[in-house]
Design a protein around this motif. Structure first.
Motif, PDB file in Angstrom:
ATOM      1  N   THR A 181       3.567  -3.117  -8.436  1.00 56.31           N
ATOM      2  CA  THR A 181       3.176  -4.168  -7.410  1.00 56.31           C
ATOM      3  C   THR A 181       1.769  -4.239  -7.201  1.00 56.31           C
ATOM      4  O   THR A 181       0.899  -3.497  -6.793  1.00 56.31           O
ATOM      5  CB  THR A 181       3.683  -3.563  -6.195  1.00 56.31           C
ATOM      6  OG1 THR A 181       5.067  -3.359  -6.307  1.00 56.31           O
ATOM      7  CG2 THR A 181       3.551  -4.779  -5.003  1.00 56.31           C
ATOM      8  N   HIS A 182       1.382  -5.595  -7.729  1.00 55.86           N
ATOM      9  CA  HIS A 182      -0.243  -5.972  -7.632  1.00 55.86           C
ATOM     10  C   HIS A 182      -0.649  -6.477  -6.359  1.00 55.86           C
ATOM     11  O   HIS A 182       0.156  -7.305  -5.786  1.00 55.86           O
ATOM     12  CB  HIS A 182      -0.434  -6.749  -8.862  1.00 55.86           C
ATOM     13  CG  HIS A 182      -0.323  -6.047 -10.206  1.00 55.86           C
ATOM     14  ND1 HIS A 182      -0.374  -6.882 -11.583  1.00 55.86           N
ATOM     15  CD2 HIS A 182      -0.186  -4.868 -10.608  1.00 55.86           C
ATOM     16  CE1 HIS A 182      -0.201  -6.061 -12.517  1.00 55.86           C
ATOM     17  NE2 HIS A 182       0.232  -4.836 -11.769  1.00 55.86           N
ATOM     18  N   SER A 199      -7.339   5.265   0.590  1.00 58.34           N
ATOM     19  CA  SER A 199      -5.597   5.591   0.581  1.00 58.34           C
ATOM     20  C   SER A 199      -5.107   6.956   0.275  1.00 58.34           C
ATOM     21  O   SER A 199      -3.801   7.143  -0.044  1.00 58.34           O
ATOM     22  CB  SER A 199      -5.255   4.570  -0.847  1.00 58.34           C
ATOM     23  OG  SER A 199      -5.966   5.302  -2.022  1.00 58.34           O
ATOM     24  N   ASP A 244       3.310   5.979  -6.132  1.00 56.88           N
ATOM     25  CA  ASP A 244       2.605   5.543  -7.342  1.00 56.88           C
ATOM     26  C   ASP A 244       3.424   4.284  -8.119  1.00 56.88           C
ATOM     27  O   ASP A 244       3.430   4.486  -9.385  1.00 56.88           O
ATOM     28  CB  ASP A 244       2.805   7.009  -8.155  1.00 56.88           C
ATOM     29  CG  ASP A 244       1.648   7.948  -7.701  1.00 56.88           C
ATOM     30  OD1 ASP A 244       2.299   9.197  -7.824  1.00 56.88           O
ATOM     31  OD2 ASP A 244       0.924   7.494  -7.056  1.00 56.88           O
ATOM     32  N   CYS A 301       2.116  -9.916  -5.196  1.00 53.65           N
ATOM     33  CA  CYS A 301       2.627  -8.947  -4.760  1.00 53.65           C
ATOM     34  C   CYS A 301       4.219  -8.961  -4.621  1.00 53.65           C
ATOM     35  O   CYS A 301       4.730  -7.880  -3.798  1.00 53.65           O
ATOM     36  CB  CYS A 301       1.808  -8.098  -3.371  1.00 53.65           C
ATOM     37  SG  CYS A 301       2.027  -9.281  -2.154  1.00 53.65           S
ATOM     38  N   THR A 332      11.074  -2.926  -6.728  1.00 52.61           N
ATOM     39  CA  THR A 332      10.009  -3.305  -7.441  1.00 52.61           C
ATOM     40  C   THR A 332       9.969  -3.698  -8.936  1.00 52.61           C
ATOM     41  O   THR A 332      11.257  -3.667  -9.332  1.00 52.61           O
ATOM     42  CB  THR A 332       8.883  -2.332  -7.336  1.00 52.61           C
ATOM     43  OG1 THR A 332       9.143  -1.117  -8.208  1.00 52.61           O
ATOM     44  CG2 THR A 332       8.760  -1.732  -6.063  1.00 52.61           C
ATOM     45  N   ASP A 370       0.891  -1.195   0.120  1.00 50.14           N
ATOM     46  CA  ASP A 370      -0.005   0.100   0.070  1.00 50.14           C
ATOM     47  C   ASP A 370       0.909   1.340  -0.145  1.00 50.14           C
ATOM     48  O   ASP A 370       0.490   2.357  -0.637  1.00 50.14           O
ATOM     49  CB  ASP A 370      -0.732   0.116   1.082  1.00 50.14           C
ATOM     50  CG  ASP A 370      -1.952  -1.183   1.064  1.00 50.14           C
ATOM     51  OD1 ASP A 370      -2.511  -1.447   0.135  1.00 50.14           O
ATOM     52  OD2 ASP A 370      -2.380  -1.824   2.270  1.00 50.14           O
ATOM     53  N   THR A 430       2.729   1.476  -9.095  1.00 51.73           N
ATOM     54  CA  THR A 430       1.607   0.418  -9.214  1.00 51.73           C
ATOM     55  C   THR A 430       1.932  -0.748  -9.940  1.00 51.73           C
ATOM     56  O   THR A 430       1.009  -1.688 -10.272  1.00 51.73           O
ATOM     57  CB  THR A 430       0.492   1.204 -10.012  1.00 51.73           C
ATOM     58  OG1 THR A 430       1.029   1.719 -11.191  1.00 51.73           O
ATOM     59  CG2 THR A 430       0.013   2.322  -9.155  1.00 51.73           C
ATOM     60  N   ARG A 433       2.064   1.576  -3.692  1.00 55.02           N
ATOM     61  CA  ARG A 433       1.393   2.075  -4.640  1.00 55.02           C
ATOM     62  C   ARG A 433       0.604   3.309  -4.414  1.00 55.02           C
ATOM     63  O   ARG A 433       0.482   4.187  -5.116  1.00 55.02           O
ATOM     64  CB  ARG A 433       0.222   0.754  -4.845  1.00 55.02           C
ATOM     65  CG  ARG A 433       0.514  -0.355  -5.144  1.00 55.02           C
ATOM     66  CD  ARG A 433      -0.494  -1.262  -5.052  1.00 55.02           C
ATOM     67  NE  ARG A 433      -1.848  -0.860  -5.754  1.00 55.02           N
ATOM     68  CZ  ARG A 433      -2.033  -0.957  -7.118  1.00 55.02           C
ATOM     69  NH1 ARG A 433      -1.208  -1.603  -7.724  1.00 55.02           N
ATOM     70  NH2 ARG A 433      -2.917  -0.556  -7.672  1.00 55.02           N
ATOM     71  N   ASP A 434       0.400   3.551  -3.017  1.00 55.27           N
ATOM     72  CA  ASP A 434      -0.336   4.994  -2.793  1.00 55.27           C
ATOM     73  C   ASP A 434       0.326   5.953  -2.650  1.00 55.27           C
ATOM     74  O   ASP A 434       0.113   7.184  -2.913  1.00 55.27           O
ATOM     75  CB  ASP A 434      -1.345   4.674  -1.591  1.00 55.27           C
ATOM     76  CG  ASP A 434      -2.284   3.633  -1.653  1.00 55.27           C
ATOM     77  OD1 ASP A 434      -2.694   3.273  -0.746  1.00 55.27           O
ATOM     78  OD2 ASP A 434      -2.639   3.426  -2.974  1.00 55.27           O
TER      79      ASP A 434
END
Length: 423
Positions: A37-38, A314, A33, A49, A75, A26, A35, A29-30
């Motif tokens: 990493t799923h 988020s 940015d 992830c 990542t 989190d 993204t 991603r948040d």
């Protein structure tokens, strides 16, 4: 809130404020940015992830961000120049080892570890090693063939031996960037040296007696991550500058003049922990954070540094507010010049990009000024013995959606007035 420092894809992330329960996925991603990493199961089962922490594969959905303080995180975005990853990407494409692609970033991270750590792996060894990464599309045949082909290529090129040995016991990341030279293919010291891509994110930690809180976010425009939006507002109150200056020193009183704002804990002279409830259509956000203030009595100026995170989504924000108090009307009034810089990420980030945000900020400033005048008048006449607070407009939440509607309505009305005038 806690403060962490770590290296992500070779960039230094300094003073990032995260809640203790925030997962690494989190945060990446948040806040950054990243993204690629799923998130799939969010229980550490599916492997979507998977990324590298100190060079070792880790499930970022069950890894706490605070546990990675001082570590190196890589990542899928940070593996573009990795020779093994380039070979794996080509092999995955060649062997049709992906379809929808959702599991692919985590699959590639795990496959890289298998290739580097198991140079003599058989098909059975590969299937066993990759069993922690689930795919609902391919049936795994292409994935296994892709990994086998890369291992064969490396053997043919004379690249043999364990390139990613396990040299420490304990959870991934517990070594805190003391991994071997196989971390991203370069030495840890090299990746942790600040470079042109240095990023300083968020805020630093401060300690309040009742609860841990983020200290002021002090972003520099050149290296503070996401650029801040800057707004300038001005209003005047019919009170002498010394009275206004004294009131601005009461952080709790000033904070609650803002519509939708309340306090999470008693404020001090230099530190406040606010909560701001905002409603944008069906979205209701409750930002909780902390801010610190620096004041210059000689020039009647102050700067507030702060950061906050929504407890429901988020979304997160950091900002810097500077105010200047200027005498007017021969000293009987005070003009307040305010410069606001802020950066918003997450679900509500689209709100900060709106072209009408300046109009909305103006209306918020007007509401703040009205509450400020009421508080100053109350302070001048005296506070009742029972401690009754100054009368201000009761606003339980800031309805940004209503502000947007009112701004649009006024703009449409202005267009019709202009058209009517031309006719």
């Amino acid at each position: 809130m806690k403060t962490i420092n770590l290296t992500v894809n070779g960039r230094e992330i300094s003073g990032a404020a995260v809640e203790p329960r925030t997962q690494l996925a989190d945060f990446l991603r948040d806040s950054l940015d990243l993204t690629g990493t799923h998130l799939g199961c969010e229980h550490g089962v599916c492997g979507a992830c998977t990324l590298l922490v100190d060079g070792m594969p880790a499930r970022s959905c069950i890894t706490l961000a605070v546990a990675c303080d001082g570590a190196q995180v890589t990542t899928i975005e940070g593996m573009d120049d990795d020779p093994c990853m380039r070979a794996l990407r080509a092999a995955f494409s060649r062997e049709h080892a992906l379809q929808c692609g959702y599991c692919t970033p985590g699959m590639l991270a795990s496959a890289r570890d298998v290739v580097l750590r198991m140079p003599d792996a058989s098909e059975q060894d590969i299937r066993y090693a990759m069993s922690g990464n689930l795919c609902r599309c391919t049936g795994y045949v292409g994935i296994v063939k892709a990994i086998q082909s890369v291992i064969a290529e490396r053997k043919a090129a004379g690249i043999a031996g364990d390139q990613n040995p396990r040299i420490e016991l304990g959870p991934v990341g517990s070594g805190h960037a003391r991994c071997g030279a196989a971390c991203n293919g370069v030495s840890p010291a090299a990746t942790r040296t600040p470079a042109a891509g240095t990023v300083k994110a968020g805020s630093a930690a401060s300690s309040a007696p009742a609860r841990p809180a983020p200290q002021a976010a002090r972003p520099a425009s050149a290296d503070a991550g996401k650029p801040m939006t800057t707004l300038n507002q001005t209003f005047t109150v019919d009170f002498p500058r010394d009275e206004v200056w004294a009131f601005f020193g009461q952080l709790g009183e000033v904070t609650t003049c803002l519509p939708g704002a309340s306090l999470l804990a008693p404020a001090t002279e230099t530190h406040v922990e606010p909560k701001l409830r905002i409603k944008v259509g069906p979205i209701v956000a409750e930002f909780e954070g902390a801010a610190d203030v620096e004041r210059d009595p000689a020039n009647y100026t102050g700067t507030i540094f702060g950061s906050a995170r929504d407890t429901r989504s988020s979304s997160a924000t950091r900002g810097e507010i500077r105010y200047d108090l200027i005498e007017e009307k021969g000293g009987s009034a005070t003009r307040v010049d305010v410069q606001v810089g802020f950066a918003l990420t997450g679900t509500l980030a689209q709100f900060s990009r709106s072209s009408i945000v300046k109009d909305i900020a103006k209306r918020m400033t007007d509401a703040f000024a009205e509450n400020l005048r009421a508080r100053l008048s109350h302070a001048r006449t005296g506070t009742p013995a029972d401690g009754t607070p100054a009368p201000v407009a009761a606003v339980s939440e800031l309805n940004a959606g209503a502000l947007v509607f009112s701004v649009l309505r006024d703009r449409i009305a202005a267009v019709f007035r202009a058209l009517f005038g031309r006719r």
